[in-house]
Design a protein around this motif. Structure first.
Motif, PDB file in Angstrom:
ATOM      1  N   ARG A 410       4.822  77.808  56.128  1.00  0.00           N
ATOM      2  CA  ARG A 410       5.186  76.423  56.452  1.00  0.00           C
ATOM      3  C   ARG A 410       6.387  75.981  55.627  1.00  0.00           C
ATOM      4  O   ARG A 410       7.319  75.368  56.152  1.00  0.00           O
ATOM      5  N   ASP A 411       6.374  76.286  54.310  1.00  0.00           N
ATOM      6  CA  ASP A 411       7.510  75.924  53.462  1.00  0.00           C
ATOM      7  C   ASP A 411       8.784  76.621  53.910  1.00  0.00           C
ATOM      8  O   ASP A 411       9.891  76.089  53.746  1.00  0.00           O
ATOM      9  N   GLY A 413       9.598  77.099  56.859  1.00  0.00           N
ATOM     10  CA  GLY A 413       9.996  76.571  58.162  1.00  0.00           C
ATOM     11  C   GLY A 413       9.495  77.399  59.333  1.00  0.00           C
ATOM     12  O   GLY A 413       9.931  77.191  60.473  1.00  0.00           O
ATOM     13  N   LYS A 414       8.570  78.327  59.086  1.00  0.00           N
ATOM     14  CA  LYS A 414       8.027  79.183  60.148  1.00  0.00           C
ATOM     15  C   LYS A 414       6.720  78.569  60.651  1.00  0.00           C
ATOM     16  O   LYS A 414       5.616  79.028  60.348  1.00  0.00           O
ATOM     17  N   THR A 415       6.867  77.502  61.426  1.00  0.00           N
ATOM     18  CA  THR A 415       5.718  76.691  61.814  1.00  0.00           C
ATOM     19  C   THR A 415       4.676  77.494  62.589  1.00  0.00           C
ATOM     20  O   THR A 415       3.480  77.457  62.274  1.00  0.00           O
ATOM     21  N   ASP A 446       4.007  68.265  60.431  1.00  0.00           N
ATOM     22  CA  ASP A 446       5.221  68.439  59.620  1.00  0.00           C
ATOM     23  C   ASP A 446       6.370  68.959  60.468  1.00  0.00           C
ATOM     24  O   ASP A 446       7.535  68.599  60.239  1.00  0.00           O
ATOM     25  N   GLY A 447       6.031  69.815  61.425  1.00  0.00           N
ATOM     26  CA  GLY A 447       7.059  70.339  62.322  1.00  0.00           C
ATOM     27  C   GLY A 447       7.357  69.420  63.488  1.00  0.00           C
ATOM     28  O   GLY A 447       8.085  69.801  64.407  1.00  0.00           O
ATOM     29  N   SER A 638      11.741  70.148  51.202  1.00  0.00           N
ATOM     30  CA  SER A 638      11.479  69.560  52.520  1.00  0.00           C
ATOM     31  C   SER A 638      12.810  69.135  53.120  1.00  0.00           C
ATOM     32  O   SER A 638      13.353  68.090  52.767  1.00  0.00           O
ATOM     33  N   SER A 639      13.310  69.956  54.030  1.00  0.00           N
ATOM     34  CA  SER A 639      14.640  69.707  54.595  1.00  0.00           C
ATOM     35  C   SER A 639      14.602  68.773  55.796  1.00  0.00           C
ATOM     36  O   SER A 639      15.639  68.478  56.378  1.00  0.00           O
ATOM     37  N   SER A 640      13.396  68.310  56.172  1.00  0.00           N
ATOM     38  CA  SER A 640      13.307  67.469  57.368  1.00  0.00           C
ATOM     39  C   SER A 640      12.773  66.071  57.075  1.00  0.00           C
ATOM     40  O   SER A 640      12.466  65.326  58.000  1.00  0.00           O
ATOM     41  N   GLU A 671      16.088  62.942  62.147  1.00  0.00           N
ATOM     42  CA  GLU A 671      14.686  63.140  61.768  1.00  0.00           C
ATOM     43  C   GLU A 671      13.867  61.869  61.987  1.00  0.00           C
ATOM     44  O   GLU A 671      12.699  61.942  62.382  1.00  0.00           O
TER      45      GLU A 671
END
Length: 716
Positions: A410-411, A413-415, A446-447, A638-640, A671
């Motif tokens: 998850r961190d 970004g591989k949801t 989160d995604g 957290s880039s989003s 976002e």
């Protein structure tokens, strides 16, 4: 050693010593025997087995002789450990018993010898035979009790055999305290056996009896205190221990007092007690470990680190202390030093699963997601069973590994990979399945895959219909997807009119808050507050209430709620962060705000929200270098998050990097537009839009000015 080489004097010394140890009732003149019997008795071999002839009068002179020989061989067994001496001692005991069959002392001695030489079955049978003849033979009961205790220690903690041995041990010690009710040690032992058997009331009575018999017995006092702690009543434990005058308290009593305060979460008093224990017993590493742990509990990492350093100096093979050192370094962001400590632990326990797991945690914090995933996958492969026949501990470990691996994905970004990993936890059942569904829903949210999150919530409620938390999550998801009434209906259907309604009221209040129906939200959170009796429940509900007030810009009411929580739990990182951010965002009491957010970040250094709050506070204070350092760390985690991106845009504008400001504001706006309406404040979105438009105009003017400047004729 040749027995024949022993001098007559030595043999006589052994014999006299042995006879001296016999009870007084055995030291009577030997019974007279017929004259014709005397010669044959004198010629009898010392090692001859007991006669099978009809019972005859006791020949105590022969009994004394054979007992003395038996005792001599026992001494030789103790010195040389040779089996032949043990066998001869047994034969002599049998001969002595044959000469005086009614002697309980001799039977008990033989039974004890059997036990000492490892012939446990023979020892048990001999002791049981004594008890059949004399049910009140205390020494036989003591011997059986010791044998069962020893056997209990050799058995696994569960299973029918160990339960049977425990039952027998309890039976023997019940007889022992009946026959010798004044022995405090025996009452303590019986109490411990009752405690193992989960018969806590009987255990308590035995420990109380021991204390009454021997009020100054640190063993009795500390054991009773530990029992109260096990029962979840540290106040009674403290009361028992504090009855001991300070001048009479031993290291053991202070250690028990430290443990008691630790159970009550009064870490400062626990630290004080453990320090006093160490003053009396400087080299007790167990007490020092407890002191270090409580310093950690009290958020004194530097002091804890010093204790752990001393521990590993005293015991360089203490892997657990190396792991605690690594944890302190990790919390402080000193990842290389943490890894070094973990490598030392791994050298001591190379087959440990805990060490590589903790290394993976550090890799995740460093952003080394591939390395972290590699270690966790390796742990999963090593512990995998093709037939899925995992015991409870193995299931728990696999759930922990899968949950961490999912969070790594998850961190990164591989949801979808994260969701797939969490889904593997479902087969482990029970609490693991509940956590798996919760993690999948959070990951999809989160995604910003809200429809999929709702679908998983529905699946969870269908598969685990008795799980109230999952149903409440589904109610929230329905409300977020625009079906507010459906969500409220589902949540209200779970009200039962009992204490469990508190969580339902909180869920309903949150649904109303996300719909911005604040009056209803406050009404239901007030109901939850009325039902929160435990400190941790009260703190949670007050935190939620504070967040409602803050979102309505009722800052005084919000601060009041947050400070109520901190009065109960000064180290509540979430509340420290929220209060500090609320003050900083308004530019109010910035030094105080900085104190709050720095403490929150110290408690959880890798939390992106706390790093954002710290960076934003520095920004408000005009410290732009520290602001950028922490805001960039937050964005890396957290880039989003639209708020973090907005803050970076503001920083870049303030430091004359307008192009970068525009880029981050554009990402922030994107976002915001992908977020649920309940998660955002329309005013915040409008502010970002306004800043972005203004910056673009300024950027256009700057570009035009540069072009005009470039078009001017250059001097020749």
């Amino acid at each position: 050693m040749n027995i024949r080489s022993l001098s007559a004097a030595v043999l006589l010394a052994f014999s006299l010593a042995a006879v001296a140890q016999m009870p007084s009732d055995q030291k009577q003149p030997p019974a007279k025997t017929p004259a014709s019997a005397a010669p044959s008795a004198a010629k009898k071999s010392p090692a001859a087995p007991p006669s099978t002839a009809a019972p005859q009068a006791a020949d105590r002179s022969q009994s004394y002789y054979h007992y003395a020989m038996a005792h001599m061989y026992e001494e030789l067994v103790a010195i040389y450990g040779r089996a032949e001496f043990a066998n001869k001692a047994i034969d002599e005991y049998k001969a002595a018993i044959a000469a005086d069959p009614s002697s309980p002392y001799l039977n008990a001695g033989l039974a004890e010898l059997y036990a000492k030489t490892g012939r446990i079955r023979d020892a048990v049978l001999e002791a049981q035979d004594i008890i059949k003849k004399d049910p009140n033979n205390l020494e036989a009961h003591r011997l059986l009790g010791r044998i069962y205790l020893r056997s209990l220690g050799d058995q696994p903690t569960a299973g029918q055999q160990s339960q049977e041995i425990l039952k027998r041990a309890i039976g023997e010690y019940e007889e022992i305290v009946r026959l010798d009710p004044k022995s405090a040690d025996d009452h303590i032992l019986l109490g411990r056996l009752y405690r193992i058997n989960n018969d806590l009331l009987k255990a308590e009575n035995e420990f109380k009896t021991a204390v009454a018999l021997q009020p100054d017995s640190e063993d009795a006092i500390s054991t009773l205190a530990y029992l109260y702690n096990e029962e979840g009543d540290p106040s009674r434990a403290a009361e028992v221990l504090n009855k001991v005058p300070e001048a009479d308290r031993s290291a053991k009593v202070y250690a028990a007092l430290g443990y008691t305060y630790e159970q009550a979460k009064d870490y400062k008093k626990a630290i004080e007690a453990y320090k006093k224990s160490l003053d009396l017993d400087h080299d007790n590493l167990d007490t020092q470990r407890s002191l270090a742990q409580n310093l950690m509990n009290d958020n004194q990492p530097e002091a804890a680190l010093e204790q752990y350093r001393q521990i590993v100096e005293g015991d360089p093979h203490d892997a657990q202390s190396y792991m605690r050192i690594a944890e302190i370094y990790r919390r402080d962001g000193k990842f290389d030093m943490a890894l070094d400590a973990l490598k030392k632990a791994q050298a001591e326990i190379p087959d440990s699963q805990e060490v590589p797991y903790n290394i993976a945690v550090i890799y995740q914090a460093q952003g080394r997601y591939d390395d972290a995933a590699g270690l966790l996958n390796e742990l999963l492969q090593k512990s995998e069973k093709s037939d899925n026949s995992y015991n409870a501990g193995e299931k728990n470990n696999r759930a922990i590994f899968l949950e961490r691996l999912g969070s790594v994905y998850r961190d990164a970004g591989k949801t979808q990979l994260a969701v797939d990993t969490f889904r593997k936890m479902l087969s482990l059942g029970d609490d693991s399945a509940t956590r798996a569904y919760q993690q999948m829903i959070d990951t999809l949210r989160d995604g910003k895959q809200y429809a999929q999150a709702t679908a998983v919530a529905q699946e969870a409620a269908d598969k685990l219909p008795k799980d109230r938390n999952l149903k409440l999550i589904l109610a929230g998801q329905l409300a977020d997807s625009g079906k507010v009434d459906d969500g409220l209906k589902l949540a209200n259907s779970m009200l039962k009119g009992g204490p469990e309604d508190r969580d339902v009221y909180v869920a309903i209040a949150q649904i109303y808050s996300r719909a911005k129906r604040w009056t209803d939200a406050e009404q239901y959170i007030a109901k939850a507050q009325q039902m929160a009796s435990k400190p941790e429940d009260r703190d949670y509900v007050n935190f939620i209430a504070g967040s409602f007030f803050e979102r309505q810009h009722k800052y005084d009411e919000a601060e009041q709620m947050f400070k109520r929580v901190l009065a109960d739990d000064p180290n509540n990182a979430a509340v420290l962060n929220y209060l500090g951010y609320m003050l900083a965002d308004r530019g109010t009491r910035l030094e105080e705000a900085l104190t709050y957010v720095k403490k929150a970040t110290a408690l959880d250094p890798q939390n992106y929200a706390y790093l954002d709050s710290l960076g934003w506070t520095y920004f408000k204070m005009g410290n732009y270098d520290l602001a950028e350092e922490n805001l960039r760390k937050a964005s890396e985690h957290s880039s989003s998050d639209p708020t973090v991106l907005e803050h970076l845009g503001d920083l870049y504008q303030k430091t004359d990097r307008l192009k970068m400001a525009v880029a981050y504001w554009e990402r922030s706006l994107a976002e915001f537009n992908r977020s649920l309406s309940g998660d955002i404040d329309s005013t915040d979105v409008a502010n970002v839009q306004k800043k972005l438009e203004s910056a673009k105009v300024r950027l256009a003017h700057q570009t035009g000015d540069r072009k005009a400047e470039a078009a001017k004729p250059q001097p020749q």
